[in-house]
Design an enzyme around this catalytic site. Structure first.
Site, PDB file in Angstrom:
ATOM      1  CE  LYS A  36     -37.477 -33.242  32.256  1.00  0.00           C
ATOM      2  NZ  LYS A  36     -36.107 -32.880  32.680  1.00  0.00           N
ATOM      3  CB  CYS A  49     -35.542 -35.086  35.921  1.00  0.00           C
ATOM      4  SG  CYS A  49     -34.455 -34.161  37.045  1.00  0.00           S
ATOM      5  CD  GLU A  97     -33.349 -35.330  32.538  1.00  0.00           C
ATOM      6  OE1 GLU A  97     -34.157 -34.666  31.868  1.00  0.00           O
ATOM      7  OE2 GLU A  97     -33.052 -35.050  33.724  1.00  0.00           O
ATOM      8  CB  SER A 108      -3.986 -16.623  52.309  1.00  0.00           C
ATOM      9  OG  SER A 108      -5.142 -17.115  52.954  1.00  0.00           O
TER      10      SER A 108
END
Length: 747
Positions: free
Chosen positions: A142, A203, A73, A393
């Site tokens: 779309k 999509c 896309e 750490s």
């Protein structure tokens, strides 16, 4: 370049096996179609690079003998342009790139489906442009836009609401010169070739209840293309695959799914996994995580399988009544009428109803090892910095961050061993090697030593155990490690404060107030952030190199959700690969990496109690994260999912948890936990507005900047909501007592 060709059934000796019901005696009756779809590592606004990757994918598809190529896309400008889609420049440059594609030799003799924004009648649409032999066949906008979670498509684009309708779109002159066309069809139409029919689905349209492929399929469309910009999230791929299978299981047809892959400049990692499905079966799959810039997945299919699958009376009755789509005709055949015309190396991809394919799913632990690592690699090479820096750490969070960087180095070494020229070139530049260098990053530990810098910043409150674990981990993965004590820096700041106020703050363990205790902890954490950036900027210089480092954060999603971090402490960084991953999943990842990489030192991190080590250790007190927070990390994950994914406020969360936790906690205890969570989340919400940009991996991420849009000033005591919870909790029966009594009887 890794090629994802589908391998068909094979005999025991490895030779391809072609079912006799597929290869008929009359070769002219065999209709063979070779489609391909692509995963491209596009980058927002990188028009030149995006063009080169598109052309490379088309060339690869043609080499495979493909006649139809589908890309991701908005591949021309990159999906992640965000508000840049509102700029005229983005549309202009997209047309300029399309002109290059149309005029190229690569795009001749093949139908190509490419994506870009198009302005039609002064409205911006997210479009697919179907081209063939220097002609635009159709511009398909779309129709259903993604507008939740990480997506804001309605902010930039407008959906095409004229379903099964089309209009003329007048082309820019730079396109007219190449195509000889003044106008082309724009709208909801399909492409009719000499032998089949192609329809476009974009999509989000696949995820809608009434997907376009249903009506298109009933009107005779046999091949569906889906161009996607779908991001990775832990455990998400299964949903996507099942929807693609379902799209053609009842309907019949060929489904070509192309997705972007890589980091295109934002928090998301697009996880590729291009797919080809036929009649409800996945027959080809690309990689989900890869360092490749271009990956093409192809398969040779028999269109007759689709027609046979659709030969059902009920389907035919619905199809006979289906509304018609406008067909754009193109004098080109996707299929070959002769069996011997198909390239020999594609024979293994011939499909039949009985052929099998092993779909690959990564475990969540593998997803953590691969997704953030690929994201870090894209970020590193595209930011043109010389490496990463992280304060170690000795705890599991910074450990996970370091191991993900090491995983990145492992992927780089694997790509280098395959001879990936792009990865080798990027690695040389990042490592400070000249362009004509013969250096190849074959050893992940050696490469890590060049690009990854770690530092243990101890104070008088730090333990020998955490210092040793940090040192051992750095040696195991090969990072350039620095060990220091920062007490003198902390003392200098406190001396300044005492000189100004004539007051000396004390820890709680030494008789200080809660305010003093918190301030003394926070100054240590914030000074670590300052030192992190100092060392990130100067460590390469100290090693005789040029450039700087990116600082990595290491706060997990649960700590961010609870606000269990100091604002602008060492959790503040340039980017954070674990900021969207839960503590529970990080522990599982470390257990996986201990054996998979292998790194035996990781077992010591799993057994260590999580602690910030910001308060003095006494005979009666050792600081521990879960005790400080008043809730466990597992509970935080539950709270997070209910709040974000299931959209629960305080009261609805309480009612749900009464059912889920009522067997071991009383209603009053559950009420207390829910109220504590919402109180802490609310009063720390302001911290989430400044979270380090993090790799998005979890559906309940509190990332304010993109994913979790909520206010940051709350009535943190929630007087109305908490009162209602207390009233209900007081009258509900305590099921946990009955469960305990029943267990006691059984014992």
């Amino acid at each position: 370049m890794v090629e994802g060709i589908y391998e068909g059934a094979r005999l025991d000796d490895g030779t391809p096996h072609y079912p006799c019901n597929l290869v008929r005696n009359d070769s002219l009756s065999v209709i063979i179609c070779s489609p391909s779809d692509s995963s491209l590592n596009q980058w927002a606004l990188d028009f030149q690079g995006n063009l080169e990757r598109i052309l490379a994918s088309i060339a690869t598809a043609k080499e495979r003998g493909a006649t139809l190529r589908v890309g991701p896309e908005l591949e021309i400008p990159g999906y992640g342009c965000l508000d840049h889609f509102l700029e005229g420049d983005t549309v202009l440059h997209s047309w300029e790139v399309l002109a290059k594609i149309l005029a190229s030799e690569e795009a001749q003799g093949i139908v190509c489906d490419v994506g870009m924004p198009v302005v039609h009648k002064n409205v911006i649409y997210n479009c697919r442009v179907i081209i063939h032999d220097r002609k635009i066949l159709l511009i398909r906008p779309k129709m259903w836009l993604a507008n939740d979670g990480n997506y804001r498509e309605l902010r930039y684009f407008t959906p095409w609401m004229k379903h099964r309708q089309w209009e003329d779109h007048y082309l820019p002159r730079i396109i007219q010169v190449i195509t000889g066309q003044t106008k082309v069809p724009f709208g909801d139409a399909v492409i009719s070739t000499q032998d089949t029919c192609i329809g476009v689905e974009l999509c989000e349209e696949l995820f809608t209840p009434a997907s376009p492929h249903i009506l298109m399929g009933l009107d005779g469309v046999e091949i569906f293309t889906n161009s996607s910009g779908s991001h990775h999230e832990l455990r998400k791929l299964y949903t996507r695959v099942e929807l693609i299978k379902e799209a053609t299981l009842k309907l019949g047809g060929v489904y070509l799914y192309a997705n972007q892959q890589g980091c295109d400049g934002d928090r998301l990692y697009y996880d590729g996994c291009a797919l080809i499905a036929v009649n409800g079966r996945i027959v080809a799959q690309g990689s989900q995580f890869s360092l490749n810039d271009v990956e093409v997945v192809s398969a040779t299919i028999d269109i007759e399988d689709v027609r046979a699958h659709r030969a059902k009376s009920s389907r035919s009755m619905q199809a006979a009544a289906a509304e018609r789509y406008h067909r754009v005709e193109v004098p080109f055949a996707l299929t070959s009428g002769k069996f011997d015309s198909v390239r020999e190396d594609n024979m293994s991809a011939l499909l039949s109803t009985g052929s099998s394919f092993n779909l690959r799913y990564h475990s969540p632990e593998e997803e953590i090892a691969l997704g953030p690592a690929c994201w870090l690699w894209d970020y590193l090479r595209r930011s043109r910095t010389q490496g990463y820096f992280v304060p170690l750490s000795g705890g599991i969070d910074s450990c996970a961050t370091a191991v993900i960087v090491y995983s990145m180095s492992r992927l780089v070494a694997e790509a280098a061993r395959r001879g990936d020229s792009q990865v080798i070139s990027d690695a040389r530049r990042i490592a400070g090697e000249p362009e004509n260098s013969s250096y190849i990053p074959l050893d992940p530990r050696e490469f890590t030593g060049r690009i990854f810098h770690t530092c243990y910043m101890g104070t008088e409150n730090s333990s020998k155990e955490t210092r040793q674990r940090a040192k051992d981990l750095s040696e195991a993965i090969g990072s350039y490690h620095v060990d220091l004590n920062m007490d003198m820096v902390v003392k200098a700041v406190l001396t300044l404060f005492t000189g100004v106020t004539r007051r000396e703050p004390k820890f709680r363990a030494h008789g200080g107030s809660a305010a003093e205790n918190l301030a003394l902890q926070n100054i240590q954490a914030r000074l670590r952030m300052v030192l992190s950036y100092l060392f990130a900027q100067l460590l390469p210089w100290a090693r005789g190199r040029i450039g700087g480092l990116l600082v990595l954060g290491s706060a997990n999603v649960d700590e961010s959700l609870r606000g269990y971090l100091t604002k602008y402490d060492c959790s503040s960084a340039d980017i954070n690969p674990i900021g969207g991953i839960s503590k529970t999943d990080l522990k599982k990842f470390i257990a996986y990496a201990e054996k998979a990489f292998p790194l035996p030192i990781l077992s010591s991190f799993l057994s260590a109690v999580p602690t910030a080590e910001l308060e003095p250790i006494t005979e009666t007190y050792v600081q521990a994260d879960e005790a400080d927070m008043g809730m466990t990390y597992d509970e935080l994950s539950v709270f997070g999912r209910l709040r974000k994914v299931e959209k629960c406020g305080p009261y609805s969360m309480f009612t749900k948890l009464v059912h889920e936790w009522g067997s071991f906690l009383s209603p009053v205890q559950i009420a207390d936990k829910v109220k504590l969570f919402f109180f802490e989340h609310a009063r720390n919400r302001h911290k989430m507005t400044t979270l380090t940009p993090s790799y998005h991996a979890e559906s309940y991420s509190p990332d304010d900047n993109r994913f979790d849009l909520r206010p940051f000033l709350y009535p943190s005591r929630f007087p109305w909501q908490f009162k209602k919870i207390d009233e209900i909790a007081a009258v509900l029966p305590d099921r946990s007592v009955a469960v305990i009594q029943e267990k006691a009887k059984q014992d």
